[in-house]
Design a protein around this motif. Structure first.
Motif, PDB file in Angstrom:
ATOM      1  N   LEU A   1       6.229  -1.150  -9.099  1.00 42.45           N
ATOM      2  CA  LEU A   1       6.372  -0.365  -7.872  1.00 42.45           C
ATOM      3  C   LEU A   1       6.609   1.109  -8.169  1.00 42.45           C
ATOM      4  N   ARG A   2       7.324   1.410  -9.228  1.00 44.36           N
ATOM      5  CA  ARG A   2       7.589   2.820  -9.552  1.00 44.36           C
ATOM      6  C   ARG A   2       6.372   3.501 -10.150  1.00 44.36           C
ATOM      7  N   THR A   3       5.584   2.760 -10.901  1.00 37.65           N
ATOM      8  CA  THR A   3       4.415   3.384 -11.510  1.00 37.65           C
ATOM      9  C   THR A   3       3.226   3.392 -10.561  1.00 37.65           C
ATOM     10  N   SER A   4       3.250   2.530  -9.547  1.00 41.68           N
ATOM     11  CA  SER A   4       2.144   2.455  -8.606  1.00 41.68           C
ATOM     12  C   SER A   4       2.690   2.314  -7.185  1.00 41.68           C
ATOM     13  N   PRO A   5       3.167   3.416  -6.586  1.00 41.28           N
ATOM     14  CA  PRO A   5       3.745   3.330  -5.243  1.00 41.28           C
ATOM     15  C   PRO A   5       2.744   2.853  -4.187  1.00 41.28           C
ATOM     16  N   GLU A   6       1.453   3.096  -4.409  1.00 42.47           N
ATOM     17  CA  GLU A   6       0.471   2.645  -3.421  1.00 42.47           C
ATOM     18  C   GLU A   6       0.370   1.119  -3.383  1.00 42.47           C
ATOM     19  N   LEU A   7       0.881   0.453  -4.412  1.00 46.40           N
ATOM     20  CA  LEU A   7       0.878  -1.010  -4.422  1.00 46.40           C
ATOM     21  C   LEU A   7       1.716  -1.562  -3.276  1.00 46.40           C
ATOM     22  N   GLU A   8       2.850  -0.933  -3.007  1.00 49.17           N
ATOM     23  CA  GLU A   8       3.705  -1.383  -1.912  1.00 49.17           C
ATOM     24  C   GLU A   8       2.974  -1.275  -0.581  1.00 49.17           C
ATOM     25  N   GLU A   9       2.290  -0.169  -0.366  1.00 49.79           N
ATOM     26  CA  GLU A   9       1.510   0.009   0.870  1.00 49.79           C
ATOM     27  C   GLU A   9       0.399  -1.027   0.944  1.00 49.79           C
ATOM     28  N   SER A  10      -0.248  -1.282  -0.176  1.00 49.44           N
ATOM     29  CA  SER A  10      -1.322  -2.273  -0.226  1.00 49.44           C
ATOM     30  C   SER A  10      -0.786  -3.666   0.106  1.00 49.44           C
ATOM     31  N   MET A  11       0.374  -4.016  -0.434  1.00 51.17           N
ATOM     32  CA  MET A  11       0.967  -5.324  -0.144  1.00 51.17           C
ATOM     33  C   MET A  11       1.342  -5.440   1.339  1.00 51.17           C
ATOM     34  N   ARG A  12       1.834  -4.347   1.926  1.00 61.17           N
ATOM     35  CA  ARG A  12       2.184  -4.365   3.349  1.00 61.17           C
ATOM     36  C   ARG A  12       0.939  -4.591   4.199  1.00 61.17           C
ATOM     37  N   ARG A  13      -0.164  -3.886   3.847  1.00 66.25           N
ATOM     38  CA  ARG A  13      -1.415  -4.070   4.593  1.00 66.25           C
ATOM     39  C   ARG A  13      -1.960  -5.484   4.424  1.00 66.25           C
ATOM     40  N   LEU A  14      -1.835  -6.027   3.221  1.00 70.13           N
ATOM     41  CA  LEU A  14      -2.288  -7.393   2.978  1.00 70.13           C
ATOM     42  C   LEU A  14      -1.483  -8.385   3.804  1.00 70.13           C
TER      43      LEU A  14
ATOM     44  N   LEU B   1      -1.184 -11.971   8.603  1.00 72.30           N
ATOM     45  CA  LEU B   1      -0.618 -12.338   9.906  1.00 72.30           C
ATOM     46  C   LEU B   1      -1.676 -12.254  11.006  1.00 72.30           C
ATOM     47  N   ASN B   2      -2.541 -11.236  10.960  1.00 76.35           N
ATOM     48  CA  ASN B   2      -3.614 -11.125  11.954  1.00 76.35           C
ATOM     49  C   ASN B   2      -4.585 -12.301  11.855  1.00 76.35           C
ATOM     50  N   CYS B   3      -4.937 -12.688  10.641  1.00 76.29           N
ATOM     51  CA  CYS B   3      -5.827 -13.840  10.441  1.00 76.29           C
ATOM     52  C   CYS B   3      -5.173 -15.117  10.935  1.00 76.29           C
TER      53      CYS B   3
ATOM     54  N   VAL C   1      -2.967 -15.406  13.297  1.00 81.76           N
ATOM     55  CA  VAL C   1      -2.993 -15.396  14.754  1.00 81.76           C
ATOM     56  C   VAL C   1      -4.389 -15.745  15.246  1.00 81.76           C
ATOM     57  N   ALA C   2      -5.423 -15.229  14.581  1.00 77.40           N
ATOM     58  CA  ALA C   2      -6.802 -15.506  14.994  1.00 77.40           C
ATOM     59  C   ALA C   2      -7.150 -16.974  14.808  1.00 77.40           C
ATOM     60  N   VAL C   3      -6.681 -17.582  13.744  1.00 73.79           N
ATOM     61  CA  VAL C   3      -7.030 -18.979  13.455  1.00 73.79           C
ATOM     62  C   VAL C   3      -6.122 -19.942  14.204  1.00 73.79           C
ATOM     63  N   CYS C   4      -4.846 -19.668  14.209  1.00 74.60           N
ATOM     64  CA  CYS C   4      -3.879 -20.615  14.773  1.00 74.60           C
ATOM     65  C   CYS C   4      -3.473 -20.285  16.194  1.00 74.60           C
ATOM     66  N   GLY C   5      -3.720 -19.099  16.629  1.00 74.99           N
ATOM     67  CA  GLY C   5      -3.285 -18.686  17.954  1.00 74.99           C
ATOM     68  C   GLY C   5      -1.901 -18.069  17.876  1.00 74.99           C
ATOM     69  N   GLU C   6      -1.428 -17.602  19.017  1.00 73.32           N
ATOM     70  CA  GLU C   6      -0.104 -16.990  19.083  1.00 73.32           C
ATOM     71  C   GLU C   6       0.964 -18.048  18.839  1.00 73.32           C
ATOM     72  N   HIS C   7       2.146 -17.599  18.474  1.00 76.70           N
ATOM     73  CA  HIS C   7       3.248 -18.533  18.220  1.00 76.70           C
ATOM     74  C   HIS C   7       3.656 -19.291  19.479  1.00 76.70           C
ATOM     75  N   ASP C   8       3.354 -18.750  20.661  1.00 75.82           N
ATOM     76  CA  ASP C   8       3.726 -19.396  21.916  1.00 75.82           C
ATOM     77  C   ASP C   8       2.853 -20.602  22.227  1.00 75.82           C
ATOM     78  N   GLN C   9       1.679 -20.670  21.619  1.00 74.18           N
ATOM     79  CA  GLN C   9       0.743 -21.755  21.914  1.00 74.18           C
ATOM     80  C   GLN C   9       1.038 -22.937  20.989  1.00 74.18           C
ATOM     81  N   GLU C  10       1.748 -23.908  21.496  1.00 77.55           N
ATOM     82  CA  GLU C  10       2.182 -25.048  20.696  1.00 77.55           C
ATOM     83  C   GLU C  10       1.056 -25.945  20.179  1.00 77.55           C
ATOM     84  N   PRO C  11       0.071 -26.354  21.002  1.00 76.99           N
ATOM     85  CA  PRO C  11      -0.934 -27.309  20.516  1.00 76.99           C
ATOM     86  C   PRO C  11      -1.730 -26.795  19.319  1.00 76.99           C
ATOM     87  N   GLU C  12      -2.118 -25.524  19.323  1.00 72.39           N
ATOM     88  CA  GLU C  12      -2.920 -25.009  18.219  1.00 72.39           C
ATOM     89  C   GLU C  12      -2.094 -24.818  16.955  1.00 72.39           C
ATOM     90  N   MET C  13      -0.799 -24.625  17.088  1.00 69.90           N
ATOM     91  CA  MET C  13       0.053 -24.421  15.921  1.00 69.90           C
ATOM     92  C   MET C  13       0.151 -25.689  15.071  1.00 69.90           C
TER      93      MET C  13
END
Length: 97
Positions: free
Chosen positions: A49-62, A67-69, A71-83
């Motif tokens: 992390l100290r030698t490559s600070p952009e790694l932290e940003e990359s991990m956050r984006r990943l 999480l976006n994927c 939600v797209a595959v499983c639906g929102e957390h409120d939707q019980e049947p798809e979960m």
């Protein structure tokens, strides 16, 4: 001298004590090895992390993309049947960086 234990009893007790001591030492050595491995990974993570600070940003984006994927595959957390189709979120191993 009827109260004094025989030499075979003393040797047997000594052997049992040695086995117990060996088990304790093995357990302690294993614990120390585990701590050493954890410290090594922590040091590695700090260096990365100290030698490559952009790694932290990359991990956050990943993580956000995951999480976006999810939600797209499983639906929102409120939707019980798809979960039911998706594995638990806590079951996904994630490394802390």
């Amino acid at each position: 001298m009827a109260d004094s234990p025989s030499s075979t009893e003393l040797q047997q007790n000594s052997n049992e004590d040695m086995l117990e001591l060996n088990k304790d030492l093995e357990r302690m050595i294993e614990d120390v090895e585990n701590i050493s491995v954890q410290l090594t990974w922590m040091a590695y993570d700090m260096v990365v992390l100290r030698t490559s600070p952009e790694l932290e940003e990359s991990m956050r984006r990943l993580d956000e993309a995951y999480l976006n994927c999810r939600v797209a595959v499983c639906g929102e957390h409120d939707q019980e049947p798809e979960m039911d189709k998706c594995p638990e979120e806590n079951a996904t191993p994630q490394t802390d960086m």
